[in-house]
Enzyme design. Structure first.
Site, mmCIF file in Angstrom:
data_model
loop_
_atom_site.group_PDB
_atom_site.id
_atom_site.type_symbol
_atom_site.label_atom_id
_atom_site.label_comp_id
_atom_site.label_asym_id
_atom_site.label_seq_id
_atom_site.Cartn_x
_atom_site.Cartn_y
_atom_site.Cartn_z
ATOM 1 N N CYS A 17 23.085 -12.343 35.602
ATOM 2 C CA CYS A 17 24.236 -11.678 36.222
ATOM 3 C C CYS A 17 23.999 -10.179 36.367
ATOM 4 O O CYS A 17 24.561 -9.537 37.258
ATOM 5 C CB CYS A 17 25.498 -11.899 35.391
ATOM 6 N N ASP A 427 8.593 25.247 18.300
ATOM 7 C CA ASP A 427 8.748 26.681 18.494
ATOM 8 C C ASP A 427 9.030 27.274 17.110
ATOM 9 O O ASP A 427 9.570 26.596 16.236
ATOM 10 C CB ASP A 427 9.924 26.933 19.450
ATOM 11 N N ASP A 626 14.601 26.034 21.232
ATOM 12 C CA ASP A 626 16.020 26.388 21.353
ATOM 13 C C ASP A 626 16.275 27.518 22.338
ATOM 14 O O ASP A 626 17.408 27.948 22.496
ATOM 15 C CB ASP A 626 16.587 26.778 19.984
ATOM 16 N N ASP A 630 11.705 28.223 26.262
ATOM 17 C CA ASP A 630 11.170 26.912 25.872
ATOM 18 C C ASP A 630 11.428 25.847 26.934
ATOM 19 O O ASP A 630 10.860 24.752 26.863
ATOM 20 C CB ASP A 630 11.818 26.434 24.554
#
Length: 741
Positions: A17, A427, A626, A630
């Site tokens: 389905c 980082d 962050d 980045d």
């Protein structure tokens, strides 16, 4: 602009389905993407089509649909599912009341033969009784099969309707005209048809109950949203429905209450429990100017805050939407299963036809009887419910579990890829470290004292938004030093800053900037190396080409970074640090936390190149960052992890968002991914083995060797229980704990 619409889909009975509904939705003009979640019976549609047009397309395909909007729709869906669950139990009970006594009487020889004096009448009454049961308890299968037939599809309902319908029709024909077949073949299968329907209804009810637990994460998130808010209007406080709260309204929150919308604290102070959103167990102190988020709990103190994000714009609403989208998305393995399931039912019908023809032509006695039994058993045992549930049910539980741990996974592919990661690139600033650096050393070399050196540094950095600049400015403010005006300010990516202060050219940055500007740093290089060896970031400051001194800044390592990196090693991962900082400082931090490989003094535009280098060496790379710089590396990586405390650009570029700043979020995400993939493979193995072994046995492959022909009722029980087993196995993921515990 494309929008997301979530639909509740009714009438889906198997994996076949899913393709029918998805194809119907994708054929609608304006639809960019449509994913159907068989486990939750929902569809997530991205595009510009209206919900009315989408619903009509689903209905035209033979199914039912309704739009899901917010908590109320979720509650209505839940109530409808519970009502359906109760209905299934009633249908099971009715079928059992007729089928079980009929089965026991038949096995004990209490029922008359068809050719006995009253046998035909008794069996005719039994046939009518079972017809009533099939209409009441099995009508959904026949209705679904008819809708599917009209839409030129075939699904589980088709198989069940063909199997039970054939059994009842054959039994009724030989009841009315027993002489049509030899006496040995004069067996009625009324009880088989009824008990199969009984068992499949029972299996569906158990599956639905178990499946309901998989949506617990979404329900808990929705439950965080309070229904009312206390607003301050014209000096009066009043409770109003949350839907009536506007932007920039003043709201009061008392101890123990949930915060209604996102905003900024404007009066008072408190500590707020954000654990349900971030996974962080300790309450967070909130003072004037701090942000508060909807759904979090005010632990102590009363405060006023001003609403800044309401309705669908709140962080909580966005999290719920992201979790929903991820649960509805399909990893590559799920899309492959859908393709298999789309052709599975037609293939089974072909196998059933071959089975009938083989028995009818090969069997020496009772050929019609054997052909009917074997064909019915093949049709019943082959229903691909377990196959269709195997992937989505695990994705739902895995994504939900990750959300409970403060990890937001954007899609199924990210979940699948996270389990294959071999290298994690971190980082440094704000990821391994706190991201809140402080000035730790001021070393004048020439012309100025320490305060004068700091004043020049703070004045020059006042035009920068870098975390190191903030540390220097705060140090100057603490000493109440005057910030001098700066003209012609420039930030030089990966090197430092320059400007004009009191008509003197001043620059501040790393060794490369000094070389570029022709500044002799030999007098300070030994001191710079000593500071870097202690994990500090030394920055040279020069005026008119002459070195004035060094300002060193240190960013403390996060409390749990070392433990989280040790956990990554335990998972067999290579851990890499990527930073624009100088080599000595980077090595000092790397040695402290146990990093395997360091890339230092990397320019922002080169970060993604370092990720690509690792990928070319055969690594499956995760990037954790962050900051805005980045974002390219996050996008380049196989899986990008954004620290949720970072920038919106980083979060938008990432596949997975960590709602707290801890690296344990990465560990938890990878652990959940590995467990979910393992769970999917277990489910798929079970489903494929079940059908691979079950279909040949049902067709009678063992009969020539050991004289066993599988009973259709056992096939019905096995089919029903296979789905329950898959759902129960997926629910084991709910008991996972955070690796930080």
């Amino acid at each position: 602009m494309a929008k997301n619409i979530q639909l509740s889909i009714g009438g889906m009975s198997c994996a076949g389905c899913v393709s029918a509904v998805e194809n119907a939705l994708r054929d609608v003009p304006g639809v960019q993407q449509a994913n159907v979640n068989f486990a939750e019976h929902t569809a997530m549609v991205t595009g510009n089509a209206s919900s009315d047009v989408l619903i009509k397309a689903v209905v035209d395909a033979g199914y039912e649909a309704a739009e899901l909007k917010g908590a109320e729709s979720e509650e209505q869906k839940e109530a409808a599912e519970f009502k359906h669950y109760r209905t299934l139990l009633k249908k099971t009970a009715v079928a059992a009341v007729v089928g079980v006594p009929l089965f026991v009487a038949g096995m004990s020889g209490m029922l008359p033969e068809l050719d006995s004096p009253n046998g035909q009448i008794v069996w005719l009454l039994i046939g009518l009784a079972t017809l009533f049961v099939m209409i009441y308890s099995g009508q959904q299968f026949f209705r679904g099969a008819w809708k599917s037939f009209r839409a030129h599809n075939a699904n589980m309902d088709t198989l069940i309707a063909l199997g039970t319908g054939t059994a009842w029709l054959y039994s009724m024909i030989i009841t009315l005209e027993p002489d049509l077949v030899p006496s040995l073949a004069q067996h009625a299968y009324f009880e088989a048809a009824v008990i199969i329907i009984c068992l499949i209804n029972l299996g569906s009810a158990l599956e639905m109950r178990a499946r309901g637990k998989t949506s617990e994460a979404i329900r808990r998130l929705i439950g965080l949203q309070p229904r009312t808010a206390r607003v301050v209007r014209d000096g009066n406080e009043q409770d109003i429905p949350i839907s009536e709260v506007g932007l920039d309204e003043t709201l009061r929150v008392r101890p123990g209450e949930r915060i209604a919308v996102d905003g900024i604290l404007i009066d008072g102070h408190s500590s707020v429990d954000e654990s349900m959103l971030t996974g962080e167990p300790l309450p967070v102190e909130k003072n004037i100017g701090d942000e508060v988020v909807a759904g979090t709990i005010n632990v102590s103190g009363t405060f006023l805050f001003q609403s800044k994000r309401i309705g669908a714009d709140t962080v909580l609403s966005q999290i719920i939407n992201m979790v929903r989208q991820a649960q509805s998305s399909k990893p590559a393995i799920g899309r492959l299963v859908d393709k298999v399931a789309a052709v599975f039912v037609p293939a089974v019908m072909i196998i059933a036809t071959i089975t009938f023809m083989a028995w009818f032509n090969i069997a020496e006695t009772e050929r019609t009887s054997f052909a009917i039994v074997a064909t019915m058993t093949v049709l019943i045992i082959a229903c691909p419910c377990a196959l269709g549930l195997a992937t989505p049910i695990s994705i739902m539980v895995g994504v939900g579990k990750a959300a409970e741990l403060g990890v937001l996974i954007r899609n199924g592919d990210a979940l699948q890829q996270a389990g294959r990661i071999t290298a994690v690139v971190l980082d440094k600033t704000g990821t391994i470290t706190e991201g809140r650096p402080a000035v730790t050393a001021i070393e004048p070399i020439n012309q100025v004292d320490a305060d004068g050196l700091l004043q020049y540094a703070a004045s020059l950095e006042s035009g920068s938004e870098h975390p190191l600049a903030t540390a220097i400015i705060n140090a100057a403010k603490d000493k109440k030093l005057e910030i001098l005006s700066v003209d012609d300010f420039h930030a030089i990516a990966g090197r430092g800053v320059e400007g004009i202060i009191q008509q003197h050219a001043v620059c501040m940055g790393n060794q490369r900037l000094m070389q570029q500007k022709g500044v002799d740093t030999s007098a300070a290089e030994q001191k710079s190396m000593q500071l870097a060896a202690k994990g500090m970031t030394p920055m040279y400051l020069a005026k008119q080409g002459s070195l004035l001194g060094i300002v060193a800044v240190a960013d403390p390592v996060k409390e749990d970074s070392k433990k989280a990196i040790a956990e990554m090693h335990r998972l067999g991962l290579k851990v890499v640090m990527l930073t624009g900082d100088n080599h000595k400082t980077a090595e000092a931090v790397a040695n402290e936390v146990g990093i395997d490989l360091v890339f230092s003094e990397v320019l922002p535009q080169d970060k993604d190149k370092k990720v690509a280098e690792l990928q070319h060496k055969g690594e499956t790379v995760a990037m954790v960052g962050d900051g805005i710089n980045d974002a390219p590396a996050l996008a380049r990586a196989d899986v990008g992890f954004a620290i949720g405390t970072g920038t919106d650009v980083a979060i938008e570029s990432a596949d997975i968002t960590l709602m707290r700043g801890s690296l344990f979020g990465v560990v938890d995400a990878i652990a959940v991914s590995k467990a979910t993939l393992r769970n999917i493979k277990q489910n798929l193995f079970g489903a494929f083995i079940y059908n691979t072994l079950g279909i040949p046995i049902a067709a009678g492959i063992l009969y020539p060797f050991i004289g066993i022909l599988l009973n259709p009722m056992i096939a019905g029980a096995a089919m029903a229980m296979s789905s329950v087993t898959v759902v129960s196995n997926a629910n084991r993921l709910r008991w996972m704990k955070s690796r930080s515990a």
